[in-house]
Design a protein around this motif. Sequence first.
Motif, PDB file in Angstrom:
ATOM      1  N   ASP A 174     -28.858 -27.829  87.068  1.00 21.45           N
ATOM      2  CA  ASP A 174     -29.002 -28.317  85.701  1.00 21.45           C
ATOM      3  C   ASP A 174     -27.670 -28.184  84.966  1.00 21.45           C
ATOM      4  O   ASP A 174     -26.701 -27.631  85.493  1.00 21.45           O
ATOM      5  CB  ASP A 174     -30.112 -27.565  84.957  1.00 21.45           C
ATOM      6  CG  ASP A 174     -29.956 -26.056  85.028  1.00 21.45           C
ATOM      7  OD1 ASP A 174     -28.833 -25.565  84.757  1.00 21.45           O
ATOM      8  OD2 ASP A 174     -30.919 -25.354  85.373  1.00 21.45           O
ATOM      9  N   GLU A 175     -27.647 -28.668  83.758  1.00 19.18           N
ATOM     10  CA  GLU A 175     -26.397 -28.689  83.006  1.00 19.18           C
ATOM     11  C   GLU A 175     -25.905 -27.303  82.626  1.00 19.18           C
ATOM     12  O   GLU A 175     -24.697 -27.063  82.545  1.00 19.18           O
ATOM     13  CB  GLU A 175     -26.579 -29.551  81.763  1.00 19.18           C
ATOM     14  CG  GLU A 175     -26.744 -31.029  82.089  1.00 19.18           C
ATOM     15  CD  GLU A 175     -27.081 -31.862  80.870  1.00 19.18           C
ATOM     16  OE1 GLU A 175     -27.942 -31.402  80.072  1.00 19.18           O
ATOM     17  OE2 GLU A 175     -26.512 -32.946  80.707  1.00 19.18           O
ATOM     18  N   SER A 176     -26.839 -26.384  82.363  1.00 19.45           N
ATOM     19  CA  SER A 176     -26.411 -25.036  81.973  1.00 19.45           C
ATOM     20  C   SER A 176     -25.678 -24.340  83.112  1.00 19.45           C
ATOM     21  O   SER A 176     -24.656 -23.677  82.892  1.00 19.45           O
ATOM     22  CB  SER A 176     -27.618 -24.211  81.519  1.00 19.45           C
ATOM     23  OG  SER A 176     -28.563 -24.069  82.567  1.00 19.45           O
ATOM     24  N   GLU A 177     -26.195 -24.475  84.338  1.00 22.20           N
ATOM     25  CA  GLU A 177     -25.514 -23.892  85.504  1.00 22.20           C
ATOM     26  C   GLU A 177     -24.135 -24.526  85.682  1.00 22.20           C
ATOM     27  O   GLU A 177     -23.156 -23.847  86.005  1.00 22.20           O
ATOM     28  CB  GLU A 177     -26.349 -24.100  86.758  1.00 22.20           C
ATOM     29  CG  GLU A 177     -27.647 -23.317  86.813  1.00 22.20           C
ATOM     30  CD  GLU A 177     -27.442 -21.880  87.291  1.00 22.20           C
ATOM     31  OE1 GLU A 177     -26.284 -21.454  87.429  1.00 22.20           O
ATOM     32  OE2 GLU A 177     -28.450 -21.199  87.497  1.00 22.20           O
TER      33      GLU A 177
ATOM     34  N   ASP B 101     -22.241 -25.902  83.328  1.00 24.02           N
ATOM     35  CA  ASP B 101     -21.346 -25.473  82.250  1.00 24.02           C
ATOM     36  C   ASP B 101     -20.810 -24.064  82.507  1.00 24.02           C
ATOM     37  O   ASP B 101     -19.631 -23.783  82.246  1.00 24.02           O
ATOM     38  CB  ASP B 101     -22.085 -25.510  80.914  1.00 24.02           C
ATOM     39  CG  ASP B 101     -22.418 -26.937  80.478  1.00 24.02           C
ATOM     40  OD1 ASP B 101     -21.780 -27.869  80.991  1.00 24.02           O
ATOM     41  OD2 ASP B 101     -23.323 -27.095  79.635  1.00 24.02           O
TER      42      ASP B 101
END
Length: 305
Positions: free
Chosen positions: A75-78, A80
């Motif tokens: 996902d995007e959090s990982e 980032d």
Amino acid sequence: RAAELAIKDGHKLIEVEFPPLPAQVLEMDDVSAYDVAEANFKLSLDFAKSFAAKQNDDEEAQVGIPKNVAILFPDESEMDIALERTSITADPYPGVQISSLRTSDPRDTRFFKPEQTFMSLFGGKSGGIIKPLEGVEMYVIVIASAQELPDVEELHELAPDAVICFYNLKLDILRGDLGAPAFPPKDFQDRFLSTVKPVYYLRTRQYSRSTSSPPFMVNFQGCLFRSYPGEFQTLLDTGTGSYRRVGGDKFRPPLGEFKEQLAKALEVEGVMQKEGSVLSFLRTGYKTTTWWEEEREDASDSWRT
């Protein structure tokens, strides 16, 4: 090289597995999951660059080799977190981009999206969140858990001609989670994970066995190694910084059989005593394979060949 040969042979789902850090580093108390993830990310980037760099090579010699590669986080959090820790950009090299399996709609400003969480937990479809990236011929999946593997399956269904590489995901461990509450069902192994071809595989294992004579406890270790299109090799750690081959087969041995191959090699050398059939049964039990290592009617043999 092993991955390249497998891709040329037409394999679209491939596995690359090896220790991302030296064993003595992985055993240190101050090494966190983020350190391991960062090491895997940097190694996957070098892996992706090796394919993208072939854009300038002889085109005829590189037929069938993907040259536009995307490294995908769950996902995007990982993503980032990894980019921030490594100071790497999302387009670090020509032909290589870094993205995520699940990408948020830029118009959706919610911080918490419960529908994504529940779909991920119960292995449901993403509802259109998973989308192939334009022009990408190969995806390298990093740092994904068993709960996130259905997203990879959906990506494969949407882009069946693209190569997908499961990079240091420890699929052996993730398979063991299947069927547990909030994880994908066991038939996920049959319909999808069993089709993943291990093209470069190096997993080390440590064991111990008690003996009736000094030193009363023998510690031993070895590794299972495969470089496509070669066979699976059982290698015994000699304790001198090198390994010795003690077995090999075109079929991947179950972990119980791998352990016994190492033990028998030590019995031949006189390091351990040969056990009687009763003691051997009491030690190993009647079953030496996990459920996903057994012959399953609906499963492919790709994971073990």
